[in-house]
Design an enzyme around this catalytic site. Structure first.
Site, PDB file in Angstrom:
ATOM      1  N   ALA A  88      44.409 -31.222  12.844  1.00 27.70           N
ATOM      2  CA  ALA A  88      43.893 -32.547  12.513  1.00 27.70           C
ATOM      3  C   ALA A  88      42.491 -32.793  13.056  1.00 27.70           C
ATOM      4  O   ALA A  88      41.770 -33.642  12.550  1.00 27.70           O
ATOM      5  CB  ALA A  88      44.842 -33.612  13.063  1.00 27.70           C
ATOM      6  N   LYS A  89      42.134 -32.068  14.120  1.00 30.92           N
ATOM      7  CA  LYS A  89      40.820 -32.209  14.768  1.00 30.92           C
ATOM      8  C   LYS A  89      40.513 -33.669  15.088  1.00 30.92           C
ATOM      9  O   LYS A  89      39.412 -34.161  14.870  1.00 30.92           O
ATOM     10  CB  LYS A  89      39.718 -31.593  13.905  1.00 30.92           C
ATOM     11  CG  LYS A  89      39.943 -30.105  13.621  1.00 30.92           C
ATOM     12  CD  LYS A  89      38.856 -29.526  12.735  1.00 30.92           C
ATOM     13  CE  LYS A  89      39.095 -28.050  12.473  1.00 30.92           C
ATOM     14  NZ  LYS A  89      40.268 -27.797  11.606  1.00 30.92           N
ATOM     15  N   ARG A  90      41.499 -34.358  15.639  1.00 28.40           N
ATOM     16  CA  ARG A  90      41.344 -35.774  15.942  1.00 28.40           C
ATOM     17  C   ARG A  90      40.469 -35.977  17.174  1.00 28.40           C
ATOM     18  O   ARG A  90      40.407 -35.132  18.063  1.00 28.40           O
ATOM     19  CB  ARG A  90      42.712 -36.414  16.177  1.00 28.40           C
ATOM     20  CG  ARG A  90      43.664 -36.360  14.989  1.00 28.40           C
ATOM     21  CD  ARG A  90      43.091 -37.012  13.767  1.00 28.40           C
ATOM     22  NE  ARG A  90      44.097 -37.253  12.735  1.00 28.40           N
ATOM     23  CZ  ARG A  90      43.866 -37.262  11.442  1.00 28.40           C
ATOM     24  NH1 ARG A  90      42.625 -37.031  10.996  1.00 28.40           N
ATOM     25  NH2 ARG A  90      44.819 -37.498  10.574  1.00 28.40           N
TER      26      ARG A  90
END
Length: 270
Positions: A88-90
């Site tokens: 997700a690379k949040r």
């Protein structure tokens, strides 16, 4: 079960470090097949040869309103002994980051997530506080533009250090629950080797094998620890689309087995 323990058990259960990316692309999938049907067959075909799956949320968000349902059902299809990593690379602050963490861990039930450190510790804390879940922090990524920021030199603890080195060191400082790992690309072998020597106890999520040109042998040698573990070596397109048409699942199974066996061949030095 703590994340690090599950990671090791998942690898041992199928004697595998291979993590398959579930990135359904309608342009490459068999005609007339839904993303959920595609994922179901891919998981059934490849599960015997992998330690887990990396689910790139962007591919599901791009499917519109049904994308979240497909994503949720896909997560349920992953065998419980294997890892599910939300790619997700949040990275955000306050309640936004807390909501992201709830979505990935409580709603989807994933074992781990990828996250960006750019906003600092408070953007990652909501994820880290899930002590039985894994957080893979973007460190030295596989994309061509990664050097724009990651290879900048900065003053850190009285020394000039690359920014990616600062990220790695901060990640270790934050790792009080032993649930933090690093994302390090297979296209960055020099840094991969350096990071592994510096952080022998941290798990690495290693994308960039296959279409991006990462070398598998070097990745195993540089990315695993002294026991040949603590690496999730990711492959997506080369597995999912090894064959087209009605034979796609069989092609995926054969490609996954071949890569799993190749990884294990290179692990024999341990």
């Amino acid at each position: 079960m703590k994340f690090l323990e599950k990671l090791k058990q998942a690898g041992n259960s199928h004697n595998s470090l291979l993590c398959v990316g579930l990135d359904p692309d309608p342009k490459l999938m068999p005609v007339g097949m839904t993303a959920l049907e595609f994922n179901r067959e891919i998981i059934a075909a490849t599960a015997p040869f992998v330690c887990g799956y990396k689910i790139n949320l962007a591919f599901y968000e791009a499917l519109g309103k049904q994308g979240w349902e497909i994503l949720s059902e896909t997560c349920k299809l992953i065998p419980p002994e294997l890892l599910s990593i939300a790619d997700a690379k949040r990275g955000d602050i306050g309640n936004t980051s807390k909501a992201y963490a709830r979505a990935v861990f409580d709603e989807l039930g994933c074992d781990g997530v990828t996250a960006s450190p750019y906003l600092g510790y408070d953007s990652l804390e909501p994820f880290i506080e899930y002590q039985d879940k894994g957080i893979f922090i973007l460190c030295r990524t596989s994309n061509q533009g990664s050097a724009d920021f990651q290879m900048l030199k900065t003053e850190y603890l009285g020394q000039k250090r690359f920014l990616y080195e600062v990220v790695a060191d901060k990640s270790l400082q934050w790792n009080r629950y032993e649930n933090i790992g690093l994302v390090v690309g297979a296209t960055q072998q020099e840094e991969l080797k350096k990071l592994r020597l510096s952080y022998p106890k941290m798990p690495f999520l290693i994308p960039g094998i296959g279409a991006q040109g990462g070398d598998l042998k070097a990745t195993v040698e540089n990315g695993t620890n002294q026991s040949g573990q603590l690496a999730l070596i990711c492959a997506s397109r080369g597995i999912l689309y090894a064959r087209s048409g009605s034979e796609f699942a069989q092609g995926a199974a054969e490609a996954a087995k071949q890569m799993r066996d190749a990884i294990n061949h290179y692990r024999k030095r341990f």
